[in-house]
Motif scaffolding. Structure first.
Motif, PDB file in Angstrom:
ATOM      1  N   SER A   6      24.835 -10.724   5.085  1.00 47.51           N
ATOM      2  CA  SER A   6      24.363 -11.151   6.408  1.00 47.51           C
ATOM      3  C   SER A   6      25.532 -11.245   7.383  1.00 47.51           C
ATOM      4  O   SER A   6      25.365 -10.992   8.575  1.00 47.51           O
ATOM      5  N   GLU A   9      26.092  -7.837   8.748  1.00 45.27           N
ATOM      6  CA  GLU A   9      25.122  -7.556   9.817  1.00 45.27           C
ATOM      7  C   GLU A   9      25.537  -8.237  11.120  1.00 45.27           C
ATOM      8  O   GLU A   9      25.411  -7.659  12.197  1.00 45.27           O
ATOM      9  N   LYS A  10      26.033  -9.467  11.025  1.00 41.35           N
ATOM     10  CA  LYS A  10      26.466 -10.185  12.226  1.00 41.35           C
ATOM     11  C   LYS A  10      27.661  -9.492  12.886  1.00 41.35           C
ATOM     12  O   LYS A  10      27.738  -9.418  14.107  1.00 41.35           O
ATOM     13  N   GLN A  12      28.279  -6.285  12.735  1.00 40.85           N
ATOM     14  CA  GLN A  12      27.742  -5.083  13.379  1.00 40.85           C
ATOM     15  C   GLN A  12      27.110  -5.428  14.723  1.00 40.85           C
ATOM     16  O   GLN A  12      27.296  -4.710  15.704  1.00 40.85           O
ATOM     17  N   THR A  13      26.400  -6.525  14.785  1.00 39.74           N
ATOM     18  CA  THR A  13      25.795  -6.975  16.040  1.00 39.74           C
ATOM     19  C   THR A  13      26.882  -7.331  17.060  1.00 39.74           C
ATOM     20  O   THR A  13      26.803  -6.939  18.226  1.00 39.74           O
ATOM     21  N   GLN A  15      29.902  -6.231  17.196  1.00 40.72           N
ATOM     22  CA  GLN A  15      30.567  -5.000  17.638  1.00 40.72           C
ATOM     23  C   GLN A  15      29.794  -4.344  18.783  1.00 40.72           C
ATOM     24  O   GLN A  15      30.394  -3.881  19.756  1.00 40.72           O
ATOM     25  N   LEU A  16      28.481  -4.306  18.663  1.00 41.42           N
ATOM     26  CA  LEU A  16      27.654  -3.745  19.742  1.00 41.42           C
ATOM     27  C   LEU A  16      27.787  -4.566  21.018  1.00 41.42           C
ATOM     28  O   LEU A  16      27.840  -4.019  22.113  1.00 41.42           O
ATOM     29  N   MET A  17      27.851  -5.880  20.860  1.00 39.71           N
ATOM     30  CA  MET A  17      27.941  -6.761  22.022  1.00 39.71           C
ATOM     31  C   MET A  17      29.267  -6.602  22.768  1.00 39.71           C
ATOM     32  O   MET A  17      29.277  -6.626  23.997  1.00 39.71           O
ATOM     33  N   ASN A 102      24.568 -16.399  18.366  1.00 39.74           N
ATOM     34  CA  ASN A 102      23.664 -15.981  17.286  1.00 39.74           C
ATOM     35  C   ASN A 102      24.383 -15.317  16.119  1.00 39.74           C
ATOM     36  O   ASN A 102      23.760 -15.084  15.076  1.00 39.74           O
ATOM     37  N   VAL A 103      25.661 -14.992  16.295  1.00 40.68           N
ATOM     38  CA  VAL A 103      26.397 -14.317  15.224  1.00 40.68           C
ATOM     39  C   VAL A 103      27.508 -15.181  14.619  1.00 40.68           C
ATOM     40  O   VAL A 103      28.140 -14.773  13.648  1.00 40.68           O
TER      41      VAL A 103
END
Length: 153
Positions: A6, A9-10, A12-13, A15-17, A102-103
């Motif tokens: 998890s 996944e955080k 990866q999120t 990185q997009l942000m 959230n991450v």
């Protein structure tokens, strides 16, 4: 307690942000883990992301100071930009607006709550992680722009 997967996944999120893909995702993971969190499979420092936050704070201030110097702005003007942009209140606000709360992996004693101080430290830690990942202030500049922490137009 979140799992290592998890946390992946955080990252990866995140990185997009922030608009940066880590060559070393472990440094991105370290940026999201607050003090007092132990995750199997992730070796973090005892102070969580605080050391990366120190690096990020220095890199942010250096980038803004260099921009002020290159723009031939006065020391007073540059100092005001530093006080405004690099303040914990501003960093926390930016982090929340982007959804970075959230991450973040917080200490279980925080019951899932991300304080303003932790949010500001997380933003700084992500900036520090990008610098450590690339070794270049220039590589951090696009992330600062994405975060709204670049020199004012």
């Amino acid at each position: 307690m979140p799992s290592f997967s998890s946390l992946t996944e955080k990252v990866q999120t995140a990185q997009l942000m922030i608009g940066h893909t880590f060559d070393n995702p472990t440094i991105g993971m370290e940026a999201l883990v607050t003090p007092g969190v132990a995750l199997p499979g992730l070796t973090t420092r005892t102070d969580g992301h605080k050391e990366l936050a120190l690096v990020g704070d220095a890199v942010l201030k250096l980038a803004l100071t260099l921009d002020g110097y290159e723009a031939k702005r006065s020391r007073e003007f540059t100092s005001n930009i530093l006080q405004t942009k690099a303040s914990n209140a501003n960093l926390a606000l930016i982090g929340r607006k982007m959804g970075l709360d959230n991450v973040v992996i917080v200490n279980p004693s925080q019951a899932g709550m991300v304080s303003d101080k932790v949010m500001a430290n997380t933003v700084e830690a992500l900036i520090g992680a990008v610098y450590m990942d690339t070794g270049s202030v220039d590589s951090v500049l696009p992330v600062l722009a994405t975060l709204g922490l670049d020199w004012p137009a």
